[in-house]
Scaffold this motif. Structure first.
Motif, PDB file in Angstrom:
ATOM      1  N   GLY A 169       0.563  -1.646   0.095  1.00  0.00           N
ATOM      2  CA  GLY A 169       0.006   0.190  -0.436  1.00  0.00           C
ATOM      3  C   GLY A 169       0.899   1.623   0.199  1.00  0.00           C
ATOM      4  O   GLY A 169       0.137   2.185   0.089  1.00  0.00           O
ATOM      5  N   PHE A 170       2.668   0.914   0.177  1.00  0.00           N
ATOM      6  CA  PHE A 170       3.689   2.104   0.191  1.00  0.00           C
ATOM      7  C   PHE A 170       2.691   3.270  -0.936  1.00  0.00           C
ATOM      8  O   PHE A 170       2.388   4.844  -0.597  1.00  0.00           O
ATOM      9  CB  PHE A 170       4.584   1.891   0.179  1.00  0.00           C
ATOM     10  CG  PHE A 170       5.300   3.236   0.134  1.00  0.00           C
ATOM     11  CD1 PHE A 170       5.933   3.772   0.931  1.00  0.00           C
ATOM     12  CD2 PHE A 170       5.771   3.459  -1.136  1.00  0.00           C
ATOM     13  CE1 PHE A 170       7.001   4.325   0.989  1.00  0.00           C
ATOM     14  CE2 PHE A 170       7.118   4.496  -1.191  1.00  0.00           C
ATOM     15  CZ  PHE A 170       7.329   4.944   0.229  1.00  0.00           C
ATOM     16  N   PRO A 171       2.645   3.179  -2.351  1.00  0.00           N
ATOM     17  CA  PRO A 171       2.207   3.879  -3.202  1.00  0.00           C
ATOM     18  C   PRO A 171       0.986   5.077  -3.688  1.00  0.00           C
ATOM     19  O   PRO A 171       0.973   5.798  -3.646  1.00  0.00           O
ATOM     20  CB  PRO A 171       2.595   2.951  -4.999  1.00  0.00           C
ATOM     21  CG  PRO A 171       3.028   2.239  -4.349  1.00  0.00           C
ATOM     22  CD  PRO A 171       2.975   1.572  -3.045  1.00  0.00           C
ATOM     23  N   ALA A 172       0.024   3.693  -3.065  1.00  0.00           N
ATOM     24  CA  ALA A 172      -1.225   4.598  -2.757  1.00  0.00           C
ATOM     25  C   ALA A 172      -1.227   5.220  -1.875  1.00  0.00           C
ATOM     26  O   ALA A 172      -1.831   6.584  -1.481  1.00  0.00           O
ATOM     27  CB  ALA A 172      -2.256   3.864  -2.383  1.00  0.00           C
ATOM     28  N   GLU A 173      -0.456   5.269  -0.352  1.00  0.00           N
ATOM     29  CA  GLU A 173      -0.960   5.957   1.281  1.00  0.00           C
ATOM     30  C   GLU A 173       0.088   7.335   0.384  1.00  0.00           C
ATOM     31  O   GLU A 173      -0.458   8.307   1.151  1.00  0.00           O
ATOM     32  CB  GLU A 173       0.236   5.256   2.024  1.00  0.00           C
ATOM     33  CG  GLU A 173       0.491   6.065   3.148  1.00  0.00           C
ATOM     34  CD  GLU A 173       0.786   5.494   4.539  1.00  0.00           C
ATOM     35  OE1 GLU A 173       0.827   6.467   5.402  1.00  0.00           O
ATOM     36  OE2 GLU A 173       1.861   4.545   4.129  1.00  0.00           O
ATOM     37  N   LEU A 174       1.670   7.337  -0.165  1.00  0.00           N
ATOM     38  CA  LEU A 174       2.662   8.379  -0.673  1.00  0.00           C
ATOM     39  C   LEU A 174       1.275   9.582  -2.104  1.00  0.00           C
ATOM     40  O   LEU A 174       0.914  10.423  -1.342  1.00  0.00           O
ATOM     41  CB  LEU A 174       3.062   7.961  -1.503  1.00  0.00           C
ATOM     42  CG  LEU A 174       4.152   9.197  -2.031  1.00  0.00           C
ATOM     43  CD1 LEU A 174       5.068   9.586  -0.634  1.00  0.00           C
ATOM     44  CD2 LEU A 174       5.623   8.323  -3.007  1.00  0.00           C
ATOM     45  N   LEU A 175       0.463   8.833  -2.933  1.00  0.00           N
ATOM     46  CA  LEU A 175      -0.386   8.994  -3.614  1.00  0.00           C
ATOM     47  C   LEU A 175      -1.563   9.993  -2.469  1.00  0.00           C
ATOM     48  O   LEU A 175      -1.832  11.864  -2.853  1.00  0.00           O
ATOM     49  CB  LEU A 175      -0.608   8.701  -4.344  1.00  0.00           C
ATOM     50  CG  LEU A 175      -1.428   9.217  -5.913  1.00  0.00           C
ATOM     51  CD1 LEU A 175      -1.289   9.979  -6.338  1.00  0.00           C
ATOM     52  CD2 LEU A 175      -2.743   8.029  -6.317  1.00  0.00           C
ATOM     53  N   VAL A 176      -1.835   9.422  -2.112  1.00  0.00           N
ATOM     54  CA  VAL A 176      -3.281  10.198  -1.035  1.00  0.00           C
ATOM     55  C   VAL A 176      -2.615  11.248  -0.005  1.00  0.00           C
ATOM     56  O   VAL A 176      -3.358  12.353  -0.129  1.00  0.00           O
ATOM     57  CB  VAL A 176      -4.173   8.849  -0.636  1.00  0.00           C
ATOM     58  CG1 VAL A 176      -4.727   8.518  -1.964  1.00  0.00           C
ATOM     59  CG2 VAL A 176      -3.186   8.552   0.603  1.00  0.00           C
ATOM     60  N   LYS A 177      -2.064  10.932   0.458  1.00  0.00           N
ATOM     61  CA  LYS A 177      -1.600  11.743   1.023  1.00  0.00           C
ATOM     62  C   LYS A 177      -0.782  13.084   0.825  1.00  0.00           C
ATOM     63  O   LYS A 177      -0.552  14.194   1.433  1.00  0.00           O
ATOM     64  CB  LYS A 177       0.211  11.517   2.170  1.00  0.00           C
ATOM     65  CG  LYS A 177      -0.486  10.734   3.623  1.00  0.00           C
ATOM     66  CD  LYS A 177       1.032  10.422   4.433  1.00  0.00           C
ATOM     67  CE  LYS A 177       0.107   9.488   5.402  1.00  0.00           C
ATOM     68  NZ  LYS A 177       2.029   9.244   6.679  1.00  0.00           N
ATOM     69  N   ALA A 178      -0.272  12.799  -0.605  1.00  0.00           N
ATOM     70  CA  ALA A 178       0.163  13.933  -1.449  1.00  0.00           C
ATOM     71  C   ALA A 178      -0.820  15.254  -1.576  1.00  0.00           C
ATOM     72  O   ALA A 178      -0.864  16.250  -1.794  1.00  0.00           O
ATOM     73  CB  ALA A 178       0.964  13.491  -2.747  1.00  0.00           C
ATOM     74  N   LEU A 179      -2.472  14.328  -1.994  1.00  0.00           N
ATOM     75  CA  LEU A 179      -3.198  15.149  -2.574  1.00  0.00           C
ATOM     76  C   LEU A 179      -3.489  15.857  -1.061  1.00  0.00           C
ATOM     77  O   LEU A 179      -4.489  16.820  -1.542  1.00  0.00           O
ATOM     78  CB  LEU A 179      -4.401  13.844  -3.151  1.00  0.00           C
ATOM     79  CG  LEU A 179      -4.689  13.294  -4.303  1.00  0.00           C
ATOM     80  CD1 LEU A 179      -4.745  12.376  -4.231  1.00  0.00           C
ATOM     81  CD2 LEU A 179      -4.855  14.758  -5.483  1.00  0.00           C
ATOM     82  N   ARG A 180      -3.659  15.041   0.245  1.00  0.00           N
ATOM     83  CA  ARG A 180      -4.554  15.818   1.030  1.00  0.00           C
ATOM     84  C   ARG A 180      -3.873  16.817   1.556  1.00  0.00           C
ATOM     85  O   ARG A 180      -4.301  17.817   1.975  1.00  0.00           O
ATOM     86  CB  ARG A 180      -4.004  14.360   2.241  1.00  0.00           C
ATOM     87  CG  ARG A 180      -4.697  14.367   3.872  1.00  0.00           C
ATOM     88  CD  ARG A 180      -5.221  13.860   4.535  1.00  0.00           C
ATOM     89  NE  ARG A 180      -3.755  14.843   5.507  1.00  0.00           N
ATOM     90  CZ  ARG A 180      -3.104  14.156   7.095  1.00  0.00           C
ATOM     91  NH1 ARG A 180      -3.339  12.554   6.240  1.00  0.00           N
ATOM     92  NH2 ARG A 180      -3.278  14.359   8.076  1.00  0.00           N
ATOM     93  N   PHE A 181      -2.256  16.878   1.009  1.00  0.00           N
ATOM     94  CA  PHE A 181      -1.622  18.093   1.644  1.00  0.00           C
ATOM     95  C   PHE A 181      -1.037  19.211   0.892  1.00  0.00           C
ATOM     96  O   PHE A 181      -0.198  20.092   0.783  1.00  0.00           O
ATOM     97  CB  PHE A 181      -0.410  17.501   2.305  1.00  0.00           C
ATOM     98  CG  PHE A 181      -0.263  17.299   3.436  1.00  0.00           C
ATOM     99  CD1 PHE A 181      -0.227  17.979   4.634  1.00  0.00           C
ATOM    100  CD2 PHE A 181      -0.160  15.625   3.721  1.00  0.00           C
ATOM    101  CE1 PHE A 181      -0.340  17.323   6.058  1.00  0.00           C
ATOM    102  CE2 PHE A 181      -0.314  15.299   5.147  1.00  0.00           C
ATOM    103  CZ  PHE A 181      -0.321  15.940   6.320  1.00  0.00           C
ATOM    104  N   GLY A 182      -1.874  18.910  -0.350  1.00  0.00           N
ATOM    105  CA  GLY A 182      -2.177  19.843  -1.469  1.00  0.00           C
ATOM    106  C   GLY A 182      -0.925  20.087  -2.726  1.00  0.00           C
ATOM    107  O   GLY A 182      -0.213  20.665  -3.211  1.00  0.00           O
TER     108      GLY A 182
END
Length: 225
Positions: A169-182
């Motif tokens: 799940g590392f790639p997806a977590e990186l992506l959604v955290k990047a979205l969350r923090f703009g």
């Protein structure tokens, strides 16, 4: 691609039992675009580490955990260097990514257009991944065509986001955290590699595991926005 030369980038290759593919992967990494290649072996039972060392890569070990633990080990290593790189590129060890596309991923970062660039391969999505990507679109109002396993990210951003998933799940977590923090994210069309070592069933199993973890991170991060 001229702008890429102004960006210092290192490559992290998480690897487990990739002895029959990693040599070709490392040979295909464009040296003009990348300063150093770091292979993080996470529990191989074959000669993956030895082949990587013979190819001139820096070899690290992450004996506990899976793909995500290896990615995190690579990030921590690069951040601890006296001269850390500007960016890190994650490349699969099994041949599913074409390393020749690394400069394409780095170009948006070098131009200042993005902090994260994800590679989008044609026909790479299975049904579970498609569900996860639709959920991302519904929550964040942005459409993505891939979960971003093959990606380039500014190293300070990777450190700040600090993904904790130790598995697929590392790639997806990186992506959604990047979205969350703009963070600014750009999708880059890339060519499919040649993951000949993965049988169809194994490829489906890994894809389903990655998508399942993606759904977990999408929901978890949405609730703390």
């Amino acid at each position: 691609m001229a702008a890429v030369s102004s960006l210092t980038a290192d490559v992290v290759v998480p690897a487990r039992d990739a002895g029959d593919a990693i040599g070709a992967v490392l040979a295909g990494i464009p040296t003009r675009a990348c300063r150093t290649v770091v292979v993080v072996d996470y529990g191989s039972k074959d000669d993956t580490a030895a082949i990587a060392e013979d190819a001139g890569a820096v070899v690290l070990h992450a004996p506990r955990g899976g793909y995500g633990a290896a990615c995190r080990r690579g990030i921590d290593h690069l951040a601890s260097l006296p001269q850390p790189p500007d960016a890190v590129v994650f490349v699969a060890a099994d041949g599913r990514d074409d390393p020749a596309d690394i400069p394409k991923l780095l170009a948006p970062l070098a131009a200042g257009d993005a902090e994260l660039a994800i590679g989008v391969r044609p026909g790479s999505r299975g049904v579970p991944a498609a569900v996860a990507l639709r959920l991302i679109g519904a929550i964040y109002r942005q459409r993505f065509d891939d979960l971003g396993r093959f990606c380039a990210i500014r190293l300070p951003a990777a450190v700040a986001l600090s993904p904790s998933d130790r598995g697929d799940g590392f790639p997806a977590e990186l992506l959604v955290k990047a979205l969350r923090f703009g963070l600014r994210i750009e999708q880059v069309p890339v060519r499919p590699g040649d993951p000949r070592r993965l049988a169809g069933g194994e490829r489906l199993r890994r894809g389903a595991a990655e998508a399942g973890r993606a759904l977990f991170h999408i929901v978890r991060n949405a609730t703390v926005r």
